[in-house]
Write a protein that holds these residues in place. Structure first.
Motif, short mmCIF file in Angstrom:
data_model
loop_
_atom_site.label_atom_id
_atom_site.label_comp_id
_atom_site.label_asym_id
_atom_site.label_seq_id
_atom_site.Cartn_x
_atom_site.Cartn_y
_atom_site.Cartn_z
N VAL A 173 0.85 -1.19 0.00
CA VAL A 173 0.00 0.00 0.00
C VAL A 173 0.89 1.24 0.00
O VAL A 173 1.77 1.38 0.85
CB VAL A 173 -0.94 0.03 1.22
CG1 VAL A 173 -1.68 1.37 1.29
CG2 VAL A 173 -1.94 -1.11 1.16
N ALA A 174 0.65 2.13 -0.96
CA ALA A 174 1.40 3.38 -1.07
C ALA A 174 0.51 4.53 -0.62
O ALA A 174 -0.66 4.62 -1.02
CB ALA A 174 1.86 3.61 -2.50
N ARG B 7 14.80 8.57 -6.43
CA ARG B 7 15.46 7.66 -5.49
C ARG B 7 14.42 6.80 -4.79
O ARG B 7 13.30 7.23 -4.56
CB ARG B 7 16.26 8.46 -4.46
CG ARG B 7 17.02 7.61 -3.45
CD ARG B 7 18.03 8.45 -2.67
NE ARG B 7 17.40 9.45 -1.83
CZ ARG B 7 18.07 10.37 -1.13
NH1 ARG B 7 19.39 10.43 -1.21
NH2 ARG B 7 17.42 11.25 -0.38
N ILE B 8 14.82 5.57 -4.47
CA ILE B 8 14.01 4.71 -3.62
C ILE B 8 14.77 4.51 -2.31
O ILE B 8 15.94 4.15 -2.31
CB ILE B 8 13.72 3.35 -4.28
CG1 ILE B 8 12.73 3.55 -5.44
CG2 ILE B 8 13.17 2.35 -3.27
CD1 ILE B 8 12.41 2.28 -6.21
N THR B 9 14.10 4.78 -1.21
CA THR B 9 14.69 4.61 0.11
C THR B 9 14.01 3.45 0.81
O THR B 9 12.79 3.30 0.74
CB THR B 9 14.54 5.90 0.94
OG1 THR B 9 15.42 6.90 0.42
CG2 THR B 9 14.89 5.66 2.40
N ILE C 234 10.61 7.87 -2.94
CA ILE C 234 9.60 7.17 -2.16
C ILE C 234 10.32 6.33 -1.11
O ILE C 234 11.50 5.99 -1.27
CB ILE C 234 8.71 6.26 -3.03
CG1 ILE C 234 9.54 5.19 -3.74
CG2 ILE C 234 7.91 7.08 -4.03
CD1 ILE C 234 8.69 4.15 -4.45
N VAL C 235 9.60 5.99 -0.04
CA VAL C 235 10.17 5.21 1.06
C VAL C 235 9.42 3.89 1.18
O VAL C 235 8.19 3.86 1.19
CB VAL C 235 10.06 5.98 2.39
CG1 VAL C 235 10.58 5.12 3.54
CG2 VAL C 235 10.84 7.27 2.32
N VAL D 192 7.54 12.68 1.85
CA VAL D 192 7.50 11.94 0.59
C VAL D 192 6.59 10.71 0.75
O VAL D 192 6.28 10.31 1.87
CB VAL D 192 8.92 11.50 0.15
CG1 VAL D 192 9.80 12.71 -0.07
CG2 VAL D 192 9.53 10.55 1.19
N PRO D 193 6.16 10.10 -0.36
CA PRO D 193 5.30 8.93 -0.27
C PRO D 193 5.95 7.76 0.45
O PRO D 193 7.15 7.54 0.36
CB PRO D 193 5.03 8.58 -1.75
CG PRO D 193 5.23 9.86 -2.48
CD PRO D 193 6.35 10.55 -1.77
N MET D 194 5.13 7.01 1.17
CA MET D 194 5.58 5.80 1.85
C MET D 194 4.84 4.59 1.29
O MET D 194 3.63 4.64 1.04
CB MET D 194 5.33 5.87 3.36
CG MET D 194 5.60 4.54 4.08
SD MET D 194 5.17 4.56 5.84
CE MET D 194 6.70 5.24 6.51
N VAL D 195 5.57 3.49 1.09
CA VAL D 195 4.98 2.23 0.64
C VAL D 195 5.21 1.20 1.74
O VAL D 195 6.35 0.96 2.16
CB VAL D 195 5.62 1.74 -0.67
CG1 VAL D 195 4.96 0.42 -1.11
CG2 VAL D 195 5.50 2.79 -1.76
N VAL D 196 4.13 0.59 2.22
CA VAL D 196 4.21 -0.42 3.27
C VAL D 196 4.09 -1.79 2.62
O VAL D 196 3.14 -2.07 1.89
CB VAL D 196 3.12 -0.22 4.33
CG1 VAL D 196 3.30 -1.23 5.47
CG2 VAL D 196 3.16 1.20 4.88
#
Length: 294
Positions: free
Chosen positions: A138-139, A153-155, A244-245, A273-277
């Protein structure tokens, strides 16, 4: 790939669309992604309504939704594949999950609650339900999210609990797929009583693992989140507008399911910034581990 975007007739819907288009356009083949804009109408489908009055009311709501959803499709570049879906369910979250379950869904995207501060998160009822029940990543798009020119970048935020390796692999695969640098944030220093040098050792280990996995395809770096609180640690780090994180689910999550943990919840308060779980996967799951990038 398929992105299911929870669409509402407000800024949350636009924020979610912005995130979906940003991710899709950063791929070598943006046309490989199908963006499914999903609006959920509360109640029964008109054909299943209990009375003629309810049937007419549900049809009116569907007609209105079709009109503004058609306009929402114009927000998506013509180079991307997109469709609009109207679904009837008892709740927005339930409807999104039902649509996502029809076919394989690689990512569910929703916006933050509309009363949240600009460029920050306030988790509303829909996002909260998804963050405790979804079986797909889920973002969350922060309030006021505007699509940057590129994903930069992807964190990946990592601790040492079970499932961290699976989350790291999703981040590695996603960075390679989108051809962007990968940054790893070690959360070990935020543990209640971290052992001496534990954060540095953890950072060195995950940097070595990630570097070996990407095999030179993208740049990999590591940062250590340090601060008197999770919020302070997150605010002390630099954030690119186009990143995104990714973070894993709590150990309380059922296998293959999301459960937003305490650390992730605190991170949301400060993230710009957006977070993706990512759903929780157990090392013994083998072939069922999350091999698909987002």
């Amino acid at each position: 790939m398929r992105y299911v975007v929870g669409l509402t007739k407000d800024s949350r819907g636009r924020d979610a669309i912005s995130l979906a288009t940003t991710l899709a356009q950063s791929l070598d083949d943006p046309g490989a992604v199908e963006i499914d804009l999903v609006h959920v109408i509360s109640g029964a489908h008109p054909d299943d309504a209990a009375t003629p009055q309810e049937r007419e009311y549900q049809r009116l709501k569907a007609d209105e939704a079709e009109e503004w959803m058609a306009k929402s499709l114009f927000l998506i570049p013509k180079t991307l594949r997109a469709r609009a879906t109207i679904h009837f369910a008892d709740s927005m979250a339930e409807g999104i999950l039902e649509v996502a379950a029809v076919r394989r869904t690689d990512l569910i995207i929703v916006g933050a609650a509309s009363h949240g501060p600009f460029r920050r998160f306030t988790v509303g009822s829909v996002a909260n339900a998804l963050l405790h029940t979804a079986t797909a990543p889920v973002a969350l798009a922060p309030a006021g999210y505007l699509p940057p020119s590129d994903l930069t970048r992807i964190t990946c935020a990592l601790g040492t609990r079970t499932g961290a390796e699976a989350v790291l692999q999703v981040a590695v695969d996603s960075a390679v797929l989108h051809r962007v640098p990968l940054r790893i944030i070690s959360l070990v220093s935020l543990d209640a009583v971290p052992a001496a040098n534990a954060p540095d050792k953890h950072a060195e280990r995950v940097l070595e693992e990630a570097s070996a996995s990407v095999d030179g395809a993208v740049d990999v770096s590591v940062d250590i989140a340090r601060g008197r609180s999770t919020e302070a640690a997150i605010e002390s780090l630099d954030w690119s507008e186009g990143e995104i994180v990714l973070i894993g689910s709590s150990r309380l999550a059922q296998r293959h399911t999301i459960f937003l943990g305490t650390t992730a919840n605190k991170m949301l308060r400060s993230l710009p910034v957006p977070m993706v779980v990512i759903p929780r996967y157990h090392p013994l799951d083998g072939a069922d581990s999350p091999s698909q990038p987002i």
